[in-house]
Design a protein around this motif. Structure first.
Motif, PDB file in Angstrom:
ATOM      1  N   ARG A 136       0.899  -1.115   0.112  1.00 46.93           N
ATOM      2  CA  ARG A 136      -0.159  -0.015   0.135  1.00 46.93           C
ATOM      3  C   ARG A 136       0.957   1.235   0.028  1.00 46.93           C
ATOM      4  NH1 ARG A 136      -3.365   3.745   4.286  1.00 46.93           N
ATOM      5  NH2 ARG A 136      -4.090   4.923   2.433  1.00 46.93           N
ATOM      6  N   LYS A 137       1.985   1.313   0.678  1.00 44.32           N
ATOM      7  CA  LYS A 137       2.908   2.477   0.816  1.00 44.32           C
ATOM      8  C   LYS A 137       3.430   2.637  -0.630  1.00 44.32           C
ATOM      9  CE  LYS A 137       7.290   3.999   3.271  1.00 44.32           C
ATOM     10  NZ  LYS A 137       8.307   3.796   3.738  1.00 44.32           N
ATOM     11  N   HIS A 138       3.969   1.567  -1.178  1.00 44.07           N
ATOM     12  CA  HIS A 138       4.493   1.839  -2.389  1.00 44.07           C
ATOM     13  C   HIS A 138       3.809   1.372  -3.767  1.00 44.07           C
ATOM     14  CE1 HIS A 138       8.606   2.183  -0.535  1.00 44.07           C
ATOM     15  NE2 HIS A 138       8.074   1.081   0.381  1.00 44.07           N
TER      16      HIS A 138
ATOM     17  N   GLY B 184      -6.511  -6.418   7.251  1.00 39.89           N
ATOM     18  CA  GLY B 184      -6.014  -6.740   6.237  1.00 39.89           C
ATOM     19  C   GLY B 184      -6.978  -6.212   4.976  1.00 39.89           C
ATOM     20  N   GLN B 185      -8.185  -6.332   5.097  1.00 41.11           N
ATOM     21  CA  GLN B 185      -9.178  -5.978   4.277  1.00 41.11           C
ATOM     22  C   GLN B 185      -9.202  -4.576   3.860  1.00 41.11           C
ATOM     23  OE1 GLN B 185     -11.189  -8.254   2.399  1.00 41.11           O
ATOM     24  NE2 GLN B 185      -9.487  -9.689   3.271  1.00 41.11           N
TER      25      GLN B 185
ATOM     26  N   ASN C  88      -7.813   0.176   0.687  1.00 42.71           N
ATOM     27  CA  ASN C  88      -7.099   1.665   0.671  1.00 42.71           C
ATOM     28  C   ASN C  88      -6.203   1.568  -0.412  1.00 42.71           C
ATOM     29  OD1 ASN C  88      -8.418   2.728   2.657  1.00 42.71           O
ATOM     30  ND2 ASN C  88      -6.886   2.061   4.362  1.00 42.71           N
ATOM     31  N   LEU C  89      -5.435   0.401  -0.545  1.00 39.77           N
ATOM     32  CA  LEU C  89      -4.699   0.131  -1.679  1.00 39.77           C
ATOM     33  C   LEU C  89      -5.193   0.333  -3.178  1.00 39.77           C
ATOM     34  CD1 LEU C  89      -1.824  -0.831  -3.037  1.00 39.77           C
ATOM     35  CD2 LEU C  89      -2.877  -3.169  -2.776  1.00 39.77           C
TER      36      LEU C  89
ATOM     37  N   ASP D 297     -13.194  -1.832  -7.047  1.00 42.36           N
ATOM     38  CA  ASP D 297     -12.662  -2.992  -6.302  1.00 42.36           C
ATOM     39  C   ASP D 297     -12.628  -2.628  -4.942  1.00 42.36           C
ATOM     40  OD1 ASP D 297     -12.027  -4.479  -8.351  1.00 42.36           O
ATOM     41  OD2 ASP D 297     -10.303  -3.624  -8.891  1.00 42.36           O
ATOM     42  N   ALA D 298     -12.362  -1.148  -4.650  1.00 41.67           N
ATOM     43  CA  ALA D 298     -12.209  -0.649  -3.040  1.00 41.67           C
ATOM     44  C   ALA D 298     -13.798  -0.785  -2.475  1.00 41.67           C
ATOM     45  CB  ALA D 298     -11.969   0.799  -3.035  1.00 41.67           C
TER      46      ALA D 298
END
Length: 708
Positions: free
Chosen positions: A644-646, A669-670, A675-676, A685-686
């Protein structure tokens, strides 16, 4: 005490006292200050009969014969501890007016001292008009034997002449009371007085110094014994050997052992124990095979060596071989074996339990407690309870063993019930219960019990304080941590490595990393294990002081203390915070290649975090796939957070899928996956992930902080 007044005169004619033969060599303990040197009678018993007869019909020049008959009778009473007959003879001495005779007076002092009537010996000794040297020797020996060491020292200080015998007796008394330094000081006074020690003196001096100094001073004592020619005595040479083995100078010990002309079984066992304590098992095994006549100590040393190393099958083979020789185990041997079975959770201990019962050793309190501890260690708490029920309830050790068993199995409520019902509580009782609360996440109860322990005037030890300090670290109350540290100082509680590590960890978790570092600097040169080093390395890493943490690890590599798996968790965590990817990878490789430490799931988790923070996502995923064990939710969650960070959606999806397969209700995790997708502007998808979350019950670990 007027013995003549309480023993009827008619009894003297009915004395039936067995006598031991005497010779000039047996009279070293009597005074030579008598005005005459009488001839020794050949038959003391018949002479005493003549003496009683002469009481009715005295004739001239018979006083000398009376004197030696009385001395012989008193010596017989001393040897046989026949106190009643000795008192009768004392009465006779008083009747005949011979109590002022130094020769007889010393014999009476000796008789009372040998019969453990030191008070009566003191009365006779005190009735003398002057201090006789031999009488002083007898009283000093009597005082030491009866445990009145202070009285012996006072008499030693005022005796007219201090001899080798007097010095040796005082030194022996001090060593028996574990007053090693005092014993060595008395020996120094002896040398200043230009007195030459004997073999008994040196044996006790070596024993004392073994508990005091280093090997260099010990070698000086060795040279001194050789100078006086005392190293030919097996007692002296064996104590020297013990000193070398205790001071971890096995090369010197082996050299001395090989040079010994006369070795007894104690000498062999001391050398064997030296190898065993140093874990030199092949050398110990070779020496064991050479022992001419092995005793139960020889066998027990080898059995315990293998047991302590976790090689229980070999220990049991030795035990069976010992039984075949006809030797029977002693209590120490069976306790060590059963304890080893408990540590390894081996049910071989049940067979040993049966042999203990057959040998009649189960009545001993520490054997009973060991059996209880064994069953509890094997998670057979019902059998531990059954053994407790059949044990002697007067033995506090059995109560302690059962309570510790409940604590070990996480059964705190039953442990507290045992604690409340105990007939008495010692420091082990309190320490076990405090440890139970501390280890089960009840630090407040642990601290409350600790204050109750202080109120009950039970002095805590280092083991107690480790649990107390750990409880404070859990709640993060720095003020109470400072108070407890001061309590440790003021009460002179020994700072072992475990307690030092607990204090460093406590200061770090309470936010006082500077104090933790300062305290570690004070104790680092006295450490003998890895625990304090782990505490400061991990503490600095957790506080973001990565460079300093790694510097201390480099310092550790320069001393003979080996790092363990916990050390490398701290090192890898420090590399994570500092972004030192290549350094971290190098240390990770050295764990196995240099230190023979197999990485566990936590080490792999640190590496995944290190690579993920640096944006090396695919490398992190490859490391997870190559793990020799199955990745847990923490590792997949770490990788997902890095994705998610990258912004790596592809790997993030795979990580989320693996995470869901382990824990479908893992809400964090979900949320990370949602957020990713949102960061990648994949709104559908989110939304789909969030909708799925609403349709299921999700879990989330509660947040907590170690600092308040």
């Amino acid at each position: 005490m007027n013995l003549a007044a309480i023993i009827p005169k008619s009894q003297f004619s009915r004395l039936n006292i067995p006598f031991l033969p005497i010779s000039p060599s047996n009279l070293r303990w009597v005074s030579n200050s008598s005005s005459k040197t009488p001839r020794l009678p050949e038959d003391p018993k018949s002479q005493l009969v003549k003496l009683f007869n002469s009481m009715r019909n005295p004739y001239p020049n018979q006083a000398v014969e009376h004197e030696f008959a009385l001395v012989s009778a008193l010596k017989s009473c001393s040897s046989l501890k026949a106190i009643l007959q000795g008192q009768q003879i004392h009465c006779l001495v008083l009747k005949t007016g011979l109590d002022s005779n130094t020769f007889i007076e010393n014999s009476m002092v000796h008789m009372y001292a040998k019969c453990d009537r030191i008070g009566d010996a003191k009365l006779v000794f005190g009735s003398s008009s002057r201090l006789d040297l031999v009488a002083c020797h007898i009283m000093i020996i009597g005082y030491v034997k009866s445990g009145h060491l202070d009285a012996a020292r006072k008499l030693f200080d005022i005796m007219p002449e201090r001899t080798c015998v007097a010095y040796t007796t005082i030194i022996k008394g001090l060593t028996q009371k574990y007053r090693w330094a005092d014993a060595f000081y008395v020996f120094q006074d002896m040398r200043l007085a230009a007195l030459i020690p004997n073999e008994v003196t040196m044996a006790d001096v070596i024993l004392s110094y073994m508990h005091l100094g280093g090997i260099r001073e010990g070698k000086v004592l060795h040279a001194l014994t050789a100078k006086f020619g005392l190293d030919v005595f097996v007692l002296v040479s064996t104590n020297l050997l013990h000193m070398y083995c205790t001071c971890s100078s096995l090369a010197d010990g082996k050299r001395l052992f090989d040079e010994m002309c006369d070795k007894n079984i104690v000498s062999w066992n001391v050398m064997l124990n030296g190898y065993a304590k140093a874990n030199l098992v092949p050398l110990a095994r070779n020496l064991f095979e050479r022992i001419p006549e092995k005793d139960v100590v020889s066998w027990g040393t080898m059995i315990d060596t293998y047991a302590q190393l976790g090689r229980l099958s070999e220990a049991l083979l030795f035990y069976r071989d010992m039984l075949r020789t006809g030797l029977r185990p002693n209590d120490v041997l069976v306790v060590n074996l059963i304890s080893a079975c408990g540590q390894l959770m081996s049910f071989e201990g049940q067979q040993l339990h049966a042999s203990v019962v057959n040998a009649g050793l189960d009545c001993l309190d520490f054997v009973q407690s060991t059996i209880i501890h064994f069953y509890a260690s094997c998670n057979k708490i019902d059998l531990a309870w059954l053994q407790f029920e059949s044990s002697n309830k007067d033995h506090l050790t059995s109560w302690n063993a059962l309570m510790a068993g409940f604590v070990r199995n996480g059964m705190i409520a039953p442990a507290k019930k045992i604690f409340d019902d105990m007939p008495g509580r010692d420091v082990f009782s309190w320490s076990s219960m405090i440890s139970g609360y501390s280890q089960t996440g009840q630090p407040a109860m642990a601290l409350e019990l600790f204050h109750g322990m202080i109120a009950a005037n039970v002095r805590p030890n280092a083991i107690t304080m480790v649990s107390v300090v750990s409880a404070i670290a859990s709640v993060g109350t720095l003020e109470e941590g400072i108070w407890v540290h001061e309590y440790i100082r003021c009460n002179y509680i020994a700072l072992n490595d475990n307690l030092s590590a607990a204090l460093v960890d406590m200061y770090a978790k309470c936010g006082a990393i500077g104090t933790a570092l300062e305290f570690f600097s004070q104790i680092r040169d006295r450490t003998t294990s890895i625990s304090p080093w782990n505490a400061i390395i991990c503490g600095l890493a957790a506080h973001g002081h990565a460079i300093l943490s790694l510097k201390i690890f480099m310092d550790l590599q320069g001393i003979p203390i080996k790092p363990n798996s916990i050390t490398f968790i701290g090192v890898l965590t420090a590399c994570c915070h500092a972004g030192l990817v290549e350094v971290g990878k190098e240390y990770f490789q050295k764990m196995k290649s240099m230190y023979m430490i197999d990485p566990n799931v936590k080490h792999y988790g640190c590496m995944v975090d290190l690579l993920g923070r640096a944006g090396r996502i695919r490398e992190a995923e490859e490391m997870i796939r190559s793990m020799p064990m199955k990745a847990d939710v923490v590792i997949w969650g770490t990788l997902l957070a890095a994705c998610r960070k990258h912004g790596n959606v592809e790997v993030g999806e795979r990580a989320a899928h693996s995470l869901a397969s382990l824990d479908a209700s893992h809400g964090a995790g979900q949320l990370l996956l949602s957020n990713l997708y949102a960061d990648a502007e994949r709104w559908e998808d989110a939304l789909g992930v969030r909708s799925a979350m609403q349709g299921r019950t999700m879990t989330r670990l509660p947040g907590s902080s170690g600092v308040v």
